[in-house]
Design a protein around this motif. Structure first.
Motif, short mmCIF file in Angstrom:
data_model
loop_
_atom_site.label_atom_id
_atom_site.label_comp_id
_atom_site.label_asym_id
_atom_site.label_seq_id
_atom_site.Cartn_x
_atom_site.Cartn_y
_atom_site.Cartn_z
N GLU A 322 -3.88 1.25 -7.95
CA GLU A 322 -5.01 1.83 -7.07
C GLU A 322 -5.33 1.86 -6.23
O GLU A 322 -5.12 1.15 -5.11
N GLY A 323 -4.93 2.96 -5.54
CA GLY A 323 -5.17 3.19 -4.21
C GLY A 323 -3.64 2.77 -2.83
O GLY A 323 -4.10 2.80 -1.08
N VAL A 324 -2.87 2.38 -3.83
CA VAL A 324 -0.94 2.26 -2.64
C VAL A 324 -0.84 3.15 -3.32
O VAL A 324 -0.43 3.47 -4.00
N ARG A 325 0.15 3.64 -1.99
CA ARG A 325 0.30 4.72 -1.14
C ARG A 325 2.00 4.38 -0.60
O ARG A 325 2.42 3.32 0.12
N ILE A 326 2.99 5.09 -1.27
CA ILE A 326 4.75 4.94 -0.06
C ILE A 326 4.76 5.59 0.61
O ILE A 326 4.79 6.76 0.12
N LEU A 327 5.11 5.10 2.23
CA LEU A 327 5.03 6.49 2.52
C LEU A 327 6.89 7.10 2.17
O LEU A 327 7.58 6.15 2.65
N GLY A 328 7.25 7.97 2.50
CA GLY A 328 8.83 8.71 3.07
C GLY A 328 9.23 8.94 1.85
O GLY A 328 8.21 9.42 1.16
N LEU A 329 10.60 8.60 2.31
CA LEU A 329 10.60 9.29 0.48
C LEU A 329 10.40 8.32 -1.12
O LEU A 329 10.10 7.51 -1.16
N THR A 345 0.58 1.45 2.85
CA THR A 345 -0.76 1.62 2.58
C THR A 345 -1.58 1.51 1.23
O THR A 345 -1.35 1.88 0.52
N ILE A 346 -2.64 0.31 2.05
CA ILE A 346 -3.80 0.50 1.01
C ILE A 346 -4.85 0.69 1.26
O ILE A 346 -6.12 0.27 2.05
N ASP A 347 -5.63 1.64 0.32
CA ASP A 347 -6.64 2.16 0.31
C ASP A 347 -8.08 1.03 0.69
O ASP A 347 -7.97 0.43 0.50
N ASP A 405 1.38 -8.61 -8.92
CA ASP A 405 -0.33 -9.21 -8.98
C ASP A 405 -1.25 -9.56 -7.58
O ASP A 405 -2.06 -9.22 -7.99
N GLU A 406 -0.77 -10.08 -7.14
CA GLU A 406 -1.62 -10.13 -5.54
C GLU A 406 -1.93 -8.43 -4.90
O GLU A 406 -2.80 -9.02 -4.07
N LEU A 407 -0.81 -8.25 -4.68
CA LEU A 407 -1.73 -6.82 -4.24
C LEU A 407 -3.21 -5.91 -5.20
O LEU A 407 -3.34 -5.51 -4.56
N ALA A 408 -2.72 -6.68 -6.15
CA ALA A 408 -3.54 -5.68 -7.01
C ALA A 408 -4.67 -6.12 -7.13
O ALA A 408 -6.12 -5.50 -6.49
N ARG A 409 -5.03 -7.57 -6.56
CA ARG A 409 -6.31 -8.01 -6.62
C ARG A 409 -6.68 -7.73 -5.15
O ARG A 409 -8.00 -7.91 -4.54
N ILE A 410 -5.26 -7.31 -4.22
CA ILE A 410 -5.99 -7.25 -2.41
C ILE A 410 -6.59 -5.92 -2.71
O ILE A 410 -7.74 -5.91 -2.68
N SER A 411 -6.21 -4.54 -3.60
CA SER A 411 -6.58 -3.77 -3.51
C SER A 411 -7.77 -3.27 -4.36
O SER A 411 -9.12 -3.14 -4.24
N ALA A 412 -8.61 -4.52 -5.63
CA ALA A 412 -9.48 -4.44 -6.23
C ALA A 412 -10.62 -4.82 -5.47
O ALA A 412 -11.27 -4.15 -5.86
N ALA A 413 -10.37 -6.04 -4.78
CA ALA A 413 -11.00 -6.79 -3.84
C ALA A 413 -11.36 -5.53 -2.92
O ALA A 413 -13.01 -5.20 -2.53
N ALA A 414 -10.71 -5.24 -2.02
CA ALA A 414 -11.71 -4.15 -1.56
C ALA A 414 -12.14 -2.41 -2.22
O ALA A 414 -13.05 -1.46 -1.63
N VAL A 415 -11.59 -2.00 -3.36
CA VAL A 415 -12.08 -1.02 -3.82
C VAL A 415 -12.67 -0.78 -5.31
O VAL A 415 -11.95 -1.55 -6.64
N PRO A 416 -13.75 -1.50 -6.17
CA PRO A 416 -14.65 -2.01 -6.61
C PRO A 416 -14.04 -0.78 -7.90
O PRO A 416 -14.36 0.33 -6.86
N ALA A 417 -13.71 -1.20 -9.05
CA ALA A 417 -13.61 0.07 -9.79
C ALA A 417 -15.44 0.36 -10.27
O ALA A 417 -16.44 0.01 -10.61
N ALA A 418 -14.98 1.89 -10.29
CA ALA A 418 -16.35 2.17 -10.11
C ALA A 418 -17.23 2.23 -11.78
O ALA A 418 -16.41 2.07 -12.83
#
Ligand SMILES: Cc1ncc(COP(=O)(O)O)c(C=O)c1O
Length: 418
Positions: A322-329, A345-347, A405-418
């Motif tokens: 969730e909230g992770v975007r790859i730039l470019g192609l 980028t990570i929201d 796994d780590e990115l999932a933790r990092i992004s979940a901590a930033a964007v709590p599930a609704a």
């Protein structure tokens, strides 16, 4: 032909067994510099033990140094598909490019034009801006398409004219991984009567390179990005190199190689290319007795195949977050046009905070603009930059799993599930 054996490859790199808090460190920092195999370490240490001297002396260690310097040039020639005599070795790509740009600059006349790209590392932009400024030439900028971070050939056509003297472009973007169509670019540049200076620093660890096949006039690379010591190298088309004024001291006959070189680095550079050749013989199907060039090409093809599969695995993992975007192609059909380098980028999380969190978990990634400053500004990330995950052929799926796994933790901590 033996299947690509990443465990056997990893066993050759002592640094890959470094650990942090009891777990092996994951190196996804390759675009900033790779680890080196033991054979490179041995070659550098061996130089100090058995060959340490300056050049051109009538004694054993100097003669050994002479042979090592010659082999480094030949090896780097084999990497780029050119004669070793057409290779200039120096401290790094940036310094070499400033050096050569000063000489090319001295041939510019007021009103001449140079073209730089908005996709490149500044090392292939700022030397040309400086050379133009010093010689009253005009700089034109080839703007990338920011939707997918590609350079469009029609946009180049619109910039070229009979005033164009040089076009500077990257073989591949160190920030977002885009691979540029160098042969098509070279054809256009040459039709305009200009020279093409290609920055292959990011391409070299990932792609089989052939400077002559793509018809580039200059190809620059950095040995520390492909498993060797901190050195740079440039191929220059010999007719052009001979025609340029050289800033050098009178007794020197070494062209653009000014001052005493890094001979221990030369020994390591030859070993780094030999390492790639060994990959070609082990996993690329090249006969052991084939030429170093043939083995290097086979090695780079084997590396490319492995890395692209690993990159697809990474991209699929990132797509699940969730909230992770790859730039470019990013389209599947475009995978052939990119290196295994993902800028993301990570929201809700700054790239630096994410890099720190990953670093605490023993995962090395870079954040910032990686000196592709113009591109990152154009993309609107001037303040915080982006997070860059750079895969190389010694990375594994298990390492990618750890990252996801780590990115999932990092992004979940930033964007709590609704
Ligand atoms: C694409 C690219 N070009 C140029 C450079 C500069 O290379 P060097 O550090 O050898 O000067 C880098 C270094 O990161 C790079 O990634």
């Amino acid at each position: 032909m033996q299947a690509f054996d990443v465990d056997a490859i990893r066993a050759r790199f002592p640094a890959l067994s470094l650990s942090q808090d009891g777990r092996p460190i994951v190196f996804f920092d390759g675009p900033g510099g790779t680890q080196v195999p033991q054979s490179v370490i041995d070659a550098v240490a061996g130089y100090y033990r058995e060959a340490n001297a300056n050049r051109s002396g009538a004694f054993l260690t100097s003669r050994r140094t002479e042979a090592i310097v010659g082999d480094a040039h030949a090896a780097l020639g084999d990497l780029l598909g050119v004669a070793g005599t057409d290779i200039t070795i120096g401290p790094n790509m940036t310094t070499l490019t400033f050096h050569i740009s000063r000489s090319i600059g001295a041939t510019l006349r007021p009103g001449d034009e140079v073209v730089v790209s908005g996709l490149d590392h500044q090392a292939n932009v700022d030397p040309w801006i400086a050379a133009a400024r010093d010689n009253e030439a005009i700089v034109r900028t080839w703007e990338p398409d920011l939707a997918d971070c590609t350079l469009n050939l029609e946009a180049l056509d619109a910039l070229l004219s009979d005033r164009t003297r040089l076009v500077a472009v990257g073989w591949a973007s160190n920030a977002v991984g885009t691979i540029n169509p160098i042969r098509e670019i070279a054809d256009r540049v040459h039709r305009a009567g200009a020279w093409l200076y290609v920055d292959a620093v990011h391409a070299a660890p990932h792609l089989a390179l052939d400077a002559l096949a793509v018809d580039a006039d200059f190809v620059a690379c950095s040995v520390y990005k492909f498993f060797g010591p901190h050195l740079g190298a440039v191929y220059g088309r010999p007719e052009i190199m001979k025609s340029l004024p050289v800033y050098k001291v009178r007794p020197s006959h070494d062209g653009f190689e000014t001052g005493t070189a890094n001979h221990e680095g030369d020994a390591g550079a030859a070993a780094a290319v030999e390492y790639l050749a060994e990959i070609g013989a082990s996993y690329g199907g090249a006969p052991v007795e084939s030429s170093r060039r043939e083995r290097v090409l086979a090695g780079m093809h084997a590396i490319r195949t492995y890395e692209l599969a690993l990159y697809r695995y990474l991209a699929a993992g990132l797509a699940r977050l969730e909230g992770v975007r790859i730039l470019g192609l990013t389209a599947d059909a475009d995978m052939d046009r990119r290196t295994p380098t993902a800028a993301i980028t990570i929201d809700g999380v700054t790239p630096h905070a994410a890099a720190e969190a990953l670093g605490r978990e023993g995962i090395a990634v870079w954040d910032g603009d990686f000196y592709a400053t113009g591109l990152i500004e154009r993309l609107g990330f001037a303040r915080d930059g982006v997070l860059r995950i750079g895969l190389t052929h010694y990375n594994t799926r298990a390492e990618v799993d750890r990252l996801i796994d780590e990115l999932a933790r990092i992004s979940a901590a930033a964007v709590p599930a609704a």
